[in-house]
Design a protein around this motif. Sequence first.
Motif, PDB file in Angstrom:
ATOM      1  N   PRO A  91      44.359  46.446  33.877  1.00 39.77           N
ATOM      2  CA  PRO A  91      43.949  45.695  35.070  1.00 39.77           C
ATOM      3  C   PRO A  91      44.490  44.272  35.102  1.00 39.77           C
ATOM      4  CG  PRO A  91      42.106  46.950  34.211  1.00 39.77           C
ATOM      5  CD  PRO A  91      43.207  47.062  33.196  1.00 39.77           C
ATOM      6  N   VAL A  99      41.537  46.137  41.403  1.00 39.21           N
ATOM      7  CA  VAL A  99      40.899  47.262  40.706  1.00 39.21           C
ATOM      8  C   VAL A  99      39.405  47.287  41.027  1.00 39.21           C
ATOM      9  CG1 VAL A  99      40.416  48.346  38.477  1.00 39.21           C
ATOM     10  CG2 VAL A  99      42.599  47.158  38.844  1.00 39.21           C
ATOM     11  N   THR A 151      37.962  42.939  36.003  1.00 35.92           N
ATOM     12  CA  THR A 151      38.237  43.418  37.356  1.00 35.92           C
ATOM     13  C   THR A 151      37.364  42.655  38.355  1.00 35.92           C
ATOM     14  OG1 THR A 151      36.576  45.164  37.299  1.00 35.92           O
ATOM     15  CG2 THR A 151      38.766  45.707  36.454  1.00 35.92           C
ATOM     16  N   GLU A 238      44.226  56.401  41.649  1.00 36.71           N
ATOM     17  CA  GLU A 238      45.101  55.483  42.389  1.00 36.71           C
ATOM     18  C   GLU A 238      45.918  56.304  43.384  1.00 36.71           C
ATOM     19  OE1 GLU A 238      48.268  53.823  39.742  1.00 36.71           O
ATOM     20  OE2 GLU A 238      47.259  54.978  38.168  1.00 36.71           O
TER      21      GLU A 238
END
Length: 402
Positions: A91, A99, A151, A238
């Motif tokens: 991340p 993220v 994140t 993703e």
Amino acid sequence: MSTLAITGMAVVAPTGQSLDQHWSSVLTGRSGIRPISRFDPASYPVRVAGQVEDYVARGTMPSRFVRETDRFTQMGLSAAQAALQDAALDPAELPEYAVAVVTASSSGGTEFGQKEMERLYQHGPSWVSPYQSIAWFYAATSGQISIRHGTKGPAGVLCAEQAGGLDAVALARRLVRDEVKAAIVGGTDASLCPYGLTAQLTSGRLSTVNEPEHAYRPFDASAAGYVPGEGGAMLIVEPAAEARRRGARIHGTVLGHAAGFDPAPWTGRPSALRRTMERALDDAGIGPRDVDVVFADGMAVPADDADEARAIGEVFGGGGVPVTVPKALTGRLHAGGGGLDLVTAVLAIRHGCVPHTAATTTVPDSYDLDLVLNEPRPRAVRHAVVLARGHGGFVSAVVLGA
């Protein structure tokens, strides 16, 4: 909606603490259900559970995380770290808010809470840890994962018990489509303590059969309820295009999802399972004939099993699709169960093999169900449907692809 790729997976489960260990257990029927050893269960009607043996948080994460968190969060932290490593995703290398973290929770940090309540009643309020205010909280795992990995994208938690793990993936799917580049998603649970077990007993659905090999038998003529368990799984998701751009390995894809809510039992109205499956298939753009396996919820309560078998038959036809319940090896992991079933389904797609339902031997003819028994069934799997029901009426379905 663009295709969502699963690029990282990790498990902390009664069947193993790595993907290879878990899949090996599933294929060989090696059960993680055994006599409860985390406390003395002699005074309880339920004395067996799916336990994660030899799980140790201390030494695998900063000591302050261990001191400030419940076991369910520690398992989530371990799985999230392993899933990020599996995805080769850091991340810190992505934009600041790129993220997201979405987890499922069913009861929060029950063991941590129990210990602090014991201190309160035995010694007084000054003995209660200041971390009680956050360690018990449903969103603790999402928050601690965000803190550990830095994140700053959206973070949330879904409280729908077993269905929550699937709904969390659906929320992550929307976030990845609209706001972020990746999401850490899944769920864990660790309610195997006196307080947690007592709360679960109120459902009236737990098996009181105390021989581990016979306690939890989904869709069996002798089904007598389910066995509780602990653990779960975390996934990295993703956009498929982004995953291909960075050269990531794609384990599988999330093609569709739908959620529903069962009506109250006294209304006489049918379960939402059928309609939820149909809407998930519509969302995925495929039909019933395109599905190669259904990972059923498998409550092992006769009335609930009959409802689920009926719904599957209405969508796919009687005996029209192979059905499996690998959670017969782990017990129902509550918030962790949906994510673990997703991982198992992705592994079935990868290996071209439908796992069997290890503990079940005799399926009533009235179910008209092609339940995979005795041994795994080699079969090319292009699409899998994963079902989950949560205490209180939650229903969820996810469609996975290769």
